[in-house]
Design a protein around this motif. Structure first.
Motif, PDB file in Angstrom:
ATOM      1  N   LEU A 157      40.950 -64.305  17.778  1.00 21.20           N
ATOM      2  CA  LEU A 157      41.667 -64.637  18.987  1.00 21.20           C
ATOM      3  C   LEU A 157      43.149 -64.503  18.672  1.00 21.20           C
ATOM      4  N   ILE A 158      43.880 -63.783  19.509  1.00 22.62           N
ATOM      5  CA  ILE A 158      45.314 -63.621  19.285  1.00 22.62           C
ATOM      6  C   ILE A 158      46.056 -64.345  20.398  1.00 22.62           C
ATOM      7  N   ASP A 159      46.585 -65.526  20.055  1.00 19.28           N
ATOM      8  CA  ASP A 159      47.319 -66.372  20.978  1.00 19.28           C
ATOM      9  C   ASP A 159      48.804 -65.979  21.012  1.00 19.28           C
ATOM     10  N   ASP A 160      49.476 -66.445  22.052  1.00 19.95           N
ATOM     11  CA  ASP A 160      50.920 -66.334  22.064  1.00 19.95           C
ATOM     12  C   ASP A 160      51.504 -67.284  21.023  1.00 19.95           C
ATOM     13  N   LEU A 161      52.631 -66.905  20.433  1.00 17.70           N
ATOM     14  CA  LEU A 161      53.313 -67.796  19.495  1.00 17.70           C
ATOM     15  C   LEU A 161      53.933 -68.957  20.262  1.00 17.70           C
ATOM     16  N   PRO A 162      53.903 -70.162  19.702  1.00 19.02           N
ATOM     17  CA  PRO A 162      54.552 -71.303  20.351  1.00 19.02           C
ATOM     18  C   PRO A 162      56.041 -71.043  20.549  1.00 19.02           C
ATOM     19  N   ALA A 163      56.577 -71.586  21.623  1.00 22.91           N
ATOM     20  CA  ALA A 163      58.004 -71.429  21.876  1.00 22.91           C
ATOM     21  C   ALA A 163      58.794 -72.173  20.804  1.00 22.91           C
ATOM     22  N   GLU A 164      59.867 -71.534  20.335  1.00 20.84           N
ATOM     23  CA  GLU A 164      60.693 -72.160  19.288  1.00 20.84           C
ATOM     24  C   GLU A 164      61.820 -72.968  19.914  1.00 20.84           C
TER      25      GLU A 164
END
Length: 212
Positions: free
Chosen positions: A205-212
């Protein structure tokens, strides 16, 4: 310093390295794969040569890389991932990797650690743990853009890897399963012997990266 204190310091250093690596990965196909990845990372504490041995990362999901490691990928944008995209990761699997993996995983099979014993086996000498070798697949997956989460992994081992051999893992997206899930072909080669040592498939599963 006593032998006991030195042993405790070494164990603490390996434990810290293991903890630092596993923070970046969620549940993988097996716990051994997680240990394999940790063994491939250089220590993060107490190293005066850290700045000369490491280079700045090119992707957010990788905290650091070693100058000896090599990787290549065909896609940089998570929104652009599609069937046919590949990532290849390559490194030498050293004596230090094998010893560290044995310590963090608990796999103290003499085939990997005792040269005299291993010389009497069918391999004629020590070999790298199979799950340490397969851990390079995790290293390749970590270099896909986005946050890659293992869902499953099937492996077939076809040959041993000698200690010190340079090994490459190649993952290729072969099917878009929908809902950000992908099926990949996973292949590991011993570059020194010019031989495929692991073949298999993974689902991630390729999720979006968390917002920094």
């Amino acid at each position: 310093m006593s032998h006991q204190n030195a042993g405790e310091d070494n164990l603490a250093a390996m434990t810290n390295a293991w903890s630092a690596m596993t923070r970046g990965f969620l549940r993988t196909a097996t716990a051994a794969n997680r240990a394999a990845v940790s063994a491939m990372l250089p220590p993060t504490d107490g190293e005066s040569s850290a700045e000369t041995d490491r280079i700045a990362p090119s992707i957010p999901s990788v905290d650091y890389s070693d100058l000896d490691w090599q990787f290549d990928r065909t896609v940089d944008d998570p929104d652009g991932i599609s069937v046919g995209d590949t990532v290849t990761f390559e490194k030498a699997l050293t004596e230090e990797d094998v010893r560290a993996f044995a310590a963090v995983s608990g796999d103290t099979n003499r085939l990997h650690l005792d040269e005299e014993f291993a010389s009497e086996t069918r391999f004629g000498g020590r070999i790298v743990h199979g799950t340490l070798v397969s851990g390079l697949i995790s290293a390749a997956l970590a270099r896909l853009p986005g946050l890659t989460i293992y869902l499953s992994q099937d492996l077939e081992f076809s040959g041993p890897v000698g200690i010190g051999d340079r090994v490459s893992a190649r993952v290729e997206i072969v099917e878009d399963l929908g809902n950000d899930q992908y099926r990949l072909e996973t292949l590991v080669r011993d570059e020194d012997d010019d031989a495929t040592v692991i073949d298999g498939e993974a689902v991630v599963l390729i999720d979006d990266l968390p917002a920094e």
